[in-house]
Design a protein around this motif. Structure first.
Motif, PDB file in Angstrom:
ATOM      1  N   ARG A 119      28.015  25.688 -24.459  1.00 42.62           N
ATOM      2  CA  ARG A 119      29.197  26.098 -23.690  1.00 42.62           C
ATOM      3  C   ARG A 119      28.728  26.666 -22.349  1.00 42.62           C
ATOM      4  O   ARG A 119      28.101  27.724 -22.303  1.00 42.62           O
ATOM      5  CB  ARG A 119      29.964  27.174 -24.444  1.00 42.62           C
ATOM      6  CG  ARG A 119      31.245  27.656 -23.752  1.00 42.62           C
ATOM      7  CD  ARG A 119      31.747  28.957 -24.346  1.00 42.62           C
ATOM      8  NE  ARG A 119      30.822  30.064 -24.107  1.00 42.62           N
ATOM      9  CZ  ARG A 119      30.167  30.727 -25.056  1.00 42.62           C
ATOM     10  NH1 ARG A 119      30.307  30.394 -26.327  1.00 42.62           N
ATOM     11  NH2 ARG A 119      29.347  31.724 -24.750  1.00 42.62           N
ATOM     12  N   PRO A 120      29.014  26.012 -21.224  1.00 36.54           N
ATOM     13  CA  PRO A 120      28.531  26.514 -19.933  1.00 36.54           C
ATOM     14  C   PRO A 120      29.299  27.749 -19.471  1.00 36.54           C
ATOM     15  O   PRO A 120      30.526  27.792 -19.518  1.00 36.54           O
ATOM     16  CB  PRO A 120      28.770  25.333 -18.991  1.00 36.54           C
ATOM     17  CG  PRO A 120      29.942  24.614 -19.583  1.00 36.54           C
ATOM     18  CD  PRO A 120      29.778  24.748 -21.084  1.00 36.54           C
ATOM     19  N   ASP A 121      28.550  28.765 -19.046  1.00 35.47           N
ATOM     20  CA  ASP A 121      29.137  29.954 -18.427  1.00 35.47           C
ATOM     21  C   ASP A 121      28.732  30.067 -16.964  1.00 35.47           C
ATOM     22  O   ASP A 121      29.498  30.550 -16.137  1.00 35.47           O
ATOM     23  CB  ASP A 121      28.691  31.220 -19.170  1.00 35.47           C
ATOM     24  CG  ASP A 121      29.261  31.312 -20.581  1.00 35.47           C
ATOM     25  OD1 ASP A 121      30.492  31.183 -20.729  1.00 35.47           O
ATOM     26  OD2 ASP A 121      28.474  31.492 -21.523  1.00 35.47           O
ATOM     27  N   VAL A 122      27.506  29.644 -16.666  1.00 39.44           N
ATOM     28  CA  VAL A 122      26.983  29.644 -15.304  1.00 39.44           C
ATOM     29  C   VAL A 122      26.482  28.237 -15.001  1.00 39.44           C
ATOM     30  O   VAL A 122      25.670  27.699 -15.753  1.00 39.44           O
ATOM     31  CB  VAL A 122      25.830  30.659 -15.145  1.00 39.44           C
ATOM     32  CG1 VAL A 122      25.259  30.595 -13.732  1.00 39.44           C
ATOM     33  CG2 VAL A 122      26.293  32.072 -15.471  1.00 39.44           C
ATOM     34  N   VAL A 123      26.981  27.644 -13.932  1.00 39.39           N
ATOM     35  CA  VAL A 123      26.566  26.291 -13.550  1.00 39.39           C
ATOM     36  C   VAL A 123      26.038  26.347 -12.119  1.00 39.39           C
ATOM     37  O   VAL A 123      26.738  26.790 -11.203  1.00 39.39           O
ATOM     38  CB  VAL A 123      27.728  25.284 -13.661  1.00 39.39           C
ATOM     39  CG1 VAL A 123      27.264  23.889 -13.252  1.00 39.39           C
ATOM     40  CG2 VAL A 123      28.281  25.262 -15.083  1.00 39.39           C
ATOM     41  N   VAL A 124      24.808  25.906 -11.952  1.00 40.01           N
ATOM     42  CA  VAL A 124      24.108  26.042 -10.677  1.00 40.01           C
ATOM     43  C   VAL A 124      23.929  24.676 -10.029  1.00 40.01           C
ATOM     44  O   VAL A 124      23.448  23.726 -10.663  1.00 40.01           O
ATOM     45  CB  VAL A 124      22.727  26.697 -10.896  1.00 40.01           C
ATOM     46  CG1 VAL A 124      21.963  26.778  -9.587  1.00 40.01           C
ATOM     47  CG2 VAL A 124      22.892  28.076 -11.512  1.00 40.01           C
ATOM     48  N   ASP A 125      24.321  24.576  -8.771  1.00 38.23           N
ATOM     49  CA  ASP A 125      24.100  23.363  -7.992  1.00 38.23           C
ATOM     50  C   ASP A 125      22.635  23.310  -7.570  1.00 38.23           C
ATOM     51  O   ASP A 125      22.174  24.140  -6.783  1.00 38.23           O
ATOM     52  CB  ASP A 125      25.009  23.372  -6.759  1.00 38.23           C
ATOM     53  CG  ASP A 125      24.746  22.199  -5.820  1.00 38.23           C
ATOM     54  OD1 ASP A 125      24.115  21.216  -6.247  1.00 38.23           O
ATOM     55  OD2 ASP A 125      25.178  22.285  -4.648  1.00 38.23           O
ATOM     56  N   VAL A 126      21.886  22.345  -8.092  1.00 38.76           N
ATOM     57  CA  VAL A 126      20.465  22.230  -7.740  1.00 38.76           C
ATOM     58  C   VAL A 126      20.217  21.096  -6.752  1.00 38.76           C
ATOM     59  O   VAL A 126      19.072  20.741  -6.490  1.00 38.76           O
ATOM     60  CB  VAL A 126      19.586  22.053  -9.001  1.00 38.76           C
ATOM     61  CG1 VAL A 126      19.730  23.251  -9.928  1.00 38.76           C
ATOM     62  CG2 VAL A 126      19.916  20.763  -9.745  1.00 38.76           C
ATOM     63  N   ILE A 154      26.994  16.290 -14.906  1.00 39.11           N
ATOM     64  CA  ILE A 154      28.077  17.238 -14.651  1.00 39.11           C
ATOM     65  C   ILE A 154      29.256  16.925 -15.569  1.00 39.11           C
ATOM     66  O   ILE A 154      29.832  15.836 -15.513  1.00 39.11           O
ATOM     67  CB  ILE A 154      28.522  17.175 -13.178  1.00 39.11           C
ATOM     68  CG1 ILE A 154      27.314  17.406 -12.252  1.00 39.11           C
ATOM     69  CG2 ILE A 154      29.613  18.192 -12.892  1.00 39.11           C
ATOM     70  CD1 ILE A 154      27.578  17.070 -10.802  1.00 39.11           C
ATOM     71  N   THR A 155      29.615  17.883 -16.418  1.00 38.82           N
ATOM     72  CA  THR A 155      30.738  17.713 -17.339  1.00 38.82           C
ATOM     73  C   THR A 155      32.034  18.221 -16.700  1.00 38.82           C
ATOM     74  O   THR A 155      32.025  18.836 -15.625  1.00 38.82           O
ATOM     75  CB  THR A 155      30.497  18.488 -18.639  1.00 38.82           C
ATOM     76  OG1 THR A 155      30.538  19.905 -18.351  1.00 38.82           O
ATOM     77  CG2 THR A 155      29.128  18.141 -19.238  1.00 38.82           C
ATOM     78  N   LYS A 156      33.156  17.989 -17.391  1.00 40.34           N
ATOM     79  CA  LYS A 156      34.440  18.500 -16.909  1.00 40.34           C
ATOM     80  C   LYS A 156      34.433  20.022 -16.846  1.00 40.34           C
ATOM     81  O   LYS A 156      34.965  20.619 -15.913  1.00 40.34           O
ATOM     82  CB  LYS A 156      35.567  18.016 -17.825  1.00 40.34           C
ATOM     83  CG  LYS A 156      35.861  16.525 -17.711  1.00 40.34           C
ATOM     84  CD  LYS A 156      37.028  16.127 -18.613  1.00 40.34           C
ATOM     85  CE  LYS A 156      37.324  14.641 -18.492  1.00 40.34           C
ATOM     86  NZ  LYS A 156      38.461  14.240 -19.372  1.00 40.34           N
ATOM     87  N   GLN A 158      32.382  19.061  -4.660  1.00 40.01           N
ATOM     88  CA  GLN A 158      32.491  17.592  -4.610  1.00 40.01           C
ATOM     89  C   GLN A 158      31.176  16.934  -4.202  1.00 40.01           C
ATOM     90  O   GLN A 158      30.962  15.749  -4.476  1.00 40.01           O
ATOM     91  CB  GLN A 158      33.594  17.189  -3.638  1.00 40.01           C
ATOM     92  CG  GLN A 158      34.996  17.507  -4.127  1.00 40.01           C
ATOM     93  CD  GLN A 158      36.055  17.207  -3.085  1.00 40.01           C
ATOM     94  OE1 GLN A 158      35.758  16.946  -1.919  1.00 40.01           O
ATOM     95  NE2 GLN A 158      37.319  17.233  -3.494  1.00 40.01           N
ATOM     96  N   LYS A 159      30.288  17.683  -3.574  1.00 41.56           N
ATOM     97  CA  LYS A 159      29.033  17.120  -3.081  1.00 41.56           C
ATOM     98  C   LYS A 159      27.858  17.335  -4.034  1.00 41.56           C
ATOM     99  O   LYS A 159      26.755  16.899  -3.758  1.00 41.56           O
ATOM    100  CB  LYS A 159      28.694  17.743  -1.721  1.00 41.56           C
ATOM    101  CG  LYS A 159      29.748  17.484  -0.650  1.00 41.56           C
ATOM    102  CD  LYS A 159      29.387  18.164   0.657  1.00 41.56           C
ATOM    103  CE  LYS A 159      30.451  17.930   1.726  1.00 41.56           C
ATOM    104  NZ  LYS A 159      30.108  18.615   3.002  1.00 41.56           N
ATOM    105  N   VAL A 160      28.120  18.003  -5.150  1.00 44.33           N
ATOM    106  CA  VAL A 160      27.041  18.319  -6.094  1.00 44.33           C
ATOM    107  C   VAL A 160      26.570  17.046  -6.791  1.00 44.33           C
ATOM    108  O   VAL A 160      27.366  16.283  -7.335  1.00 44.33           O
ATOM    109  CB  VAL A 160      27.510  19.355  -7.131  1.00 44.33           C
ATOM    110  CG1 VAL A 160      26.423  19.595  -8.174  1.00 44.33           C
ATOM    111  CG2 VAL A 160      27.895  20.664  -6.442  1.00 44.33           C
ATOM    112  N   GLN A 161      25.263  16.841  -6.810  1.00 38.16           N
ATOM    113  CA  GLN A 161      24.675  15.664  -7.453  1.00 38.16           C
ATOM    114  C   GLN A 161      24.007  15.991  -8.792  1.00 38.16           C
ATOM    115  O   GLN A 161      23.877  15.113  -9.639  1.00 38.16           O
ATOM    116  CB  GLN A 161      23.639  15.029  -6.521  1.00 38.16           C
ATOM    117  CG  GLN A 161      24.192  14.539  -5.207  1.00 38.16           C
ATOM    118  CD  GLN A 161      23.112  13.957  -4.323  1.00 38.16           C
ATOM    119  OE1 GLN A 161      22.345  13.071  -4.731  1.00 38.16           O
ATOM    120  NE2 GLN A 161      23.017  14.449  -3.090  1.00 38.16           N
ATOM    121  N   ALA A 162      23.561  17.228  -8.947  1.00 38.07           N
ATOM    122  CA  ALA A 162      22.876  17.609 -10.183  1.00 38.07           C
ATOM    123  C   ALA A 162      23.030  19.112 -10.390  1.00 38.07           C
ATOM    124  O   ALA A 162      23.092  19.881  -9.421  1.00 38.07           O
ATOM    125  CB  ALA A 162      21.393  17.238 -10.117  1.00 38.07           C
TER     126      ALA A 162
END
Length: 299
Positions: A190-197, A251-253, A269-273
């Motif tokens: 369950r994601p709580d923190v999602v980081v754009d790498v 990237i999940t919903k 919208q620009k996140v790739q990973a």
């Protein structure tokens, strides 16, 4: 205004200003991050992007491999492989400007013993960790699962002075995070923190590229894909971007909702990973506002 009244007023004013300064400093102070995983390369694959971003933001980051990884190769002896894998972590340390420690526990033989628990407590205390990151307890590999148990069992104990009294106890319980995995029993991640790498995709790939014994030898042999590995270094790094950064950084919903919240829809919208993390209930729990304070990468 009398001299004594003025003196008292100035003292109160100074104390008030110092309190405001200290609060502001505490809220924005850099964090100490420790990633504790089972094998050399696990930290890089699951949290390498976060480590790079947090380091760039002024935080101190340390990777720990709880085993020496001496079993993961089809031809090298255990002694040869342990030495080689250690050297690969040195490559990562120099590249990413982080600390890296490898414990001398044989690969595949890690158990959640009291001795090993005390070692994990020592590591967390000595680093004065604010954030502790590890595998979930339902991961596929026994070493992964046992590292998770050890870190969970250390979570409260790092604050107990009479446990391992030779190393001063922490006056707070850190935030404990789990890395993402694909397993669904007993429940899915369950994601709580999602980081754009996305900004550090190549450098994360270079960190993984350091682990040549794994990504170009052992794992291709294990998966019968040796013929797909390029010889050109640039092509190899691009392969890691594709396989380990983008493919594993899917990237999940749920991720999208969190990205929108912390980065805004235009940036999201620009996140790739991404790298995603789940809070452990055994550590400090953060509110949404506190997440933004503790992760300066969201500024």
């Amino acid at each position: 205004m009398t001299k004594s009244y003025l003196s008292s007023f100035m003292k109160i004013l100074c104390v008030s200003l110092m309190s405001i300064f200290c609060f502001s400093y505490a809220a924005n102070a850099s964090k100490n991050v420790i990633v504790i995983c089972a094998h050399p390369d696990d930290c890089e694959i699951t949290a390498g992007g976060l480590a790079l971003l947090m380091t760039d933001a002024g935080c101190k980051v340390k990777f720990v491999s709880v085993t020496n990884g001496n079993k993961g190769h089809q031809t090298l002896s255990e002694e040869e492989l342990a030495k080689r894998r250690y050297n690969e972590t040195v490559c990562v340390k120099n590249l990413a400007n982080i600390e890296y420690e490898v414990l001398n526990i044989p690969d595949g033989e890690l158990v959640p013993s009291l001795e090993n628990r005390l070692e994990i407590i020592r590591l967390i205390r000595e680093w004065k960790a604010d954030l502790v990151i590890t595998h979930r307890p339902s991961d596929y590999h026994p070493d992964h699962r046992n590292v998770s148990i050890l870190v969970q069992d250390a979570a409260f104990m790092v604050t107990v002075p009479k446990v391992l009294p030779s190393v001063p106890a922490l006056s707070y319980n850190p935030v404990f995070l789990y890395t993402r995995d694909r397993f669904t029993s007993p429940r899915p991640f369950r994601p709580d923190v999602v980081v754009d790498v996305t900004p550090v995709m190549r450098k994360k790939a270079e960190m993984i590229h350091c682990h040549a014994s794994q990504v170009y030898e052992w794992l291709p042999w294990l998966n019968h894909t040796e013929n797909t590995i390029p010889t050109d270094e640039e092509e190899r790094i691009n392969l890691q971007v594709k396989n380990y950064v983008i493919k594993r950084g899917f990237i999940t919903k749920q991720d999208k909702k969190i990205l929108n919240k912390f980065y805004g829809k235009k940036r999201a919208q620009k996140v790739q990973a991404v790298e995603a993390f789940e809070f452990s209930e055994y550590g400090k729990q953060l509110t949404e506002d506190e997440i933004k304070e503790w992760f300066p990468i969201f500024d």
